[in-house]
Design an enzyme around this catalytic site. Structure first.
Site, PDB file in Angstrom:
ATOM      1  N   GLU A 117     -11.897 -33.373  77.207  1.00  0.00           N
ATOM      2  CA  GLU A 117     -12.851 -32.933  76.194  1.00  0.00           C
ATOM      3  C   GLU A 117     -14.179 -32.628  76.873  1.00  0.00           C
ATOM      4  O   GLU A 117     -14.648 -33.404  77.715  1.00  0.00           O
ATOM      5  CB  GLU A 117     -13.044 -34.004  75.119  1.00  0.00           C
ATOM      6  CG  GLU A 117     -14.069 -33.667  74.056  1.00  0.00           C
ATOM      7  CD  GLU A 117     -13.777 -32.354  73.337  1.00  0.00           C
ATOM      8  OE1 GLU A 117     -14.713 -31.530  73.220  1.00  0.00           O
ATOM      9  OE2 GLU A 117     -12.623 -32.143  72.913  1.00  0.00           O
ATOM     10  N   ASP A 163      -5.065 -27.117  72.220  1.00  0.00           N
ATOM     11  CA  ASP A 163      -5.644 -26.996  70.885  1.00  0.00           C
ATOM     12  C   ASP A 163      -7.124 -26.637  71.000  1.00  0.00           C
ATOM     13  O   ASP A 163      -7.997 -27.403  70.604  1.00  0.00           O
ATOM     14  CB  ASP A 163      -5.441 -28.354  70.172  1.00  0.00           C
ATOM     15  CG  ASP A 163      -6.079 -28.405  68.800  1.00  0.00           C
ATOM     16  OD1 ASP A 163      -6.354 -27.338  68.230  1.00  0.00           O
ATOM     17  OD2 ASP A 163      -6.316 -29.528  68.313  1.00  0.00           O
TER      18      ASP A 163
END
Length: 278
Positions: A117, A163
């Protein structure tokens, strides 16, 4: 860049499709005693509070998980997914698990998770969520590049979720390119690419790249609440899945009509097909 916060959209109809399938895939992986690796290229915060200002501002979860949470007679795939969501909620629907939380639910001592992330706020929340999860490693790095470095996994079993937020247009092609590159290093992994349907030509280009590549055994599943439109906004959502579990097709054949009925209208539609055979 990096302005996207999934907290606004947690639990919406796109999450319902994505996480019900991810839950099924990970559950399938645990049917064997041998460990597996879970790799998430765009992990987000891990867990989302549906009563906070972000989720309340859009209210998208009310039209997604909110409509399934107490729905009767769900198909097995959807019933198992709702059971997963309820395991995080003791009194009513207040928390929604992101993909790392779905993975944490499944990982055993012999399994591992690699979570990427970049967003400064979400990486802090993700690290906080993972504090007690010994099998997880969190990286504030580019997930596309990080994916290739994690392959092949020591156990030779892996589930990969790509994603991205699709803030930039080249994310569509980057997601496909990442799977093509990763599959060359590790052919037998299960790779899942989530995508939004905003402009259909991007999805068509992704599918063309997949079918023109050397990828095999690729499923496409899609749920569209409204017909394609030239207006801005997400009309649908879908997944490309490389090496899906063999029974996933039949599970989705039952689940998709129910999702259309519960979340959509007469204008809604779904697609389920193997776009590349084994």
């Amino acid at each position: 860049m990096l302005s996207y916060r999934h907290a606004f959209h947690a639990g919406n109809f796109a999450d319902v499709l994505k996480h019900s399938v991810l839950h099924y895939v990970l559950n399938y992986m645990t049917e064997k005693e041998k460990g597996f690796s879970y790799i998430d290229t765009h992990s987000g915060a891990g867990m989302y509070k549906l009563q906070d200002e972000y989720a309340q501002k859009t209210g998208e979860y009310k039209q997604g998980i909110g409509k399934l949470y107490d729905a009767p007679n769900l198909t097995p795939l959807l019933a198992n997914y709702v059971e997963l969501i309820k395991s995080f909620n003791k009194q009513g629907l207040s928390l929604y698990p992101g993909s790392p939380a779905v993975a944490e639910y499944h990982t055993r001592k012999q399994d591992s998770a690699r979570l990427f992330e970049l967003h400064n706020t979400d990486i802090a929340l993700l690290e906080q969520f993972c504090q007690g999860w010994k099998q997880a490693n969190v990286f504030q790095k580019d997930g596309y590049a990080g994916l290739v470095r994690q392959l092949p996994p020591p156990t030779r079993r892996a589930v990969v979720l790509i994603d991205p937020p699709f803030e930039i247009k080249n994310d569509y092609q980057k997601a496909v390119d990442a799977v093509i590159k990763a599959q060359k290093k590790f052919a037998t992994g299960t790779y899942m690419i989530w995508y939004p349907v905003v402009q259909r030509h991007f999805i068509d280009a992704m599918e063309a790249s997949i079918t023109n590549s050397q990828l095999k055994n690729v499923m496409k599943v899609e749920l569209c609440l409204t017909p394609d439109s030239e207006q801005y906004g997400m009309t649908g959502t879908g997944l490309f899945i490389v090496n899906p579990p063999w029974q996933l097709n039949s599970e989705l054949e039952s689940a998709l009509p129910q999702l259309k009925k519960l979340l959509g209208t007469e204008q809604s539609s779904y697609t389920l097909e193997m776009i590349v055979p084994e």
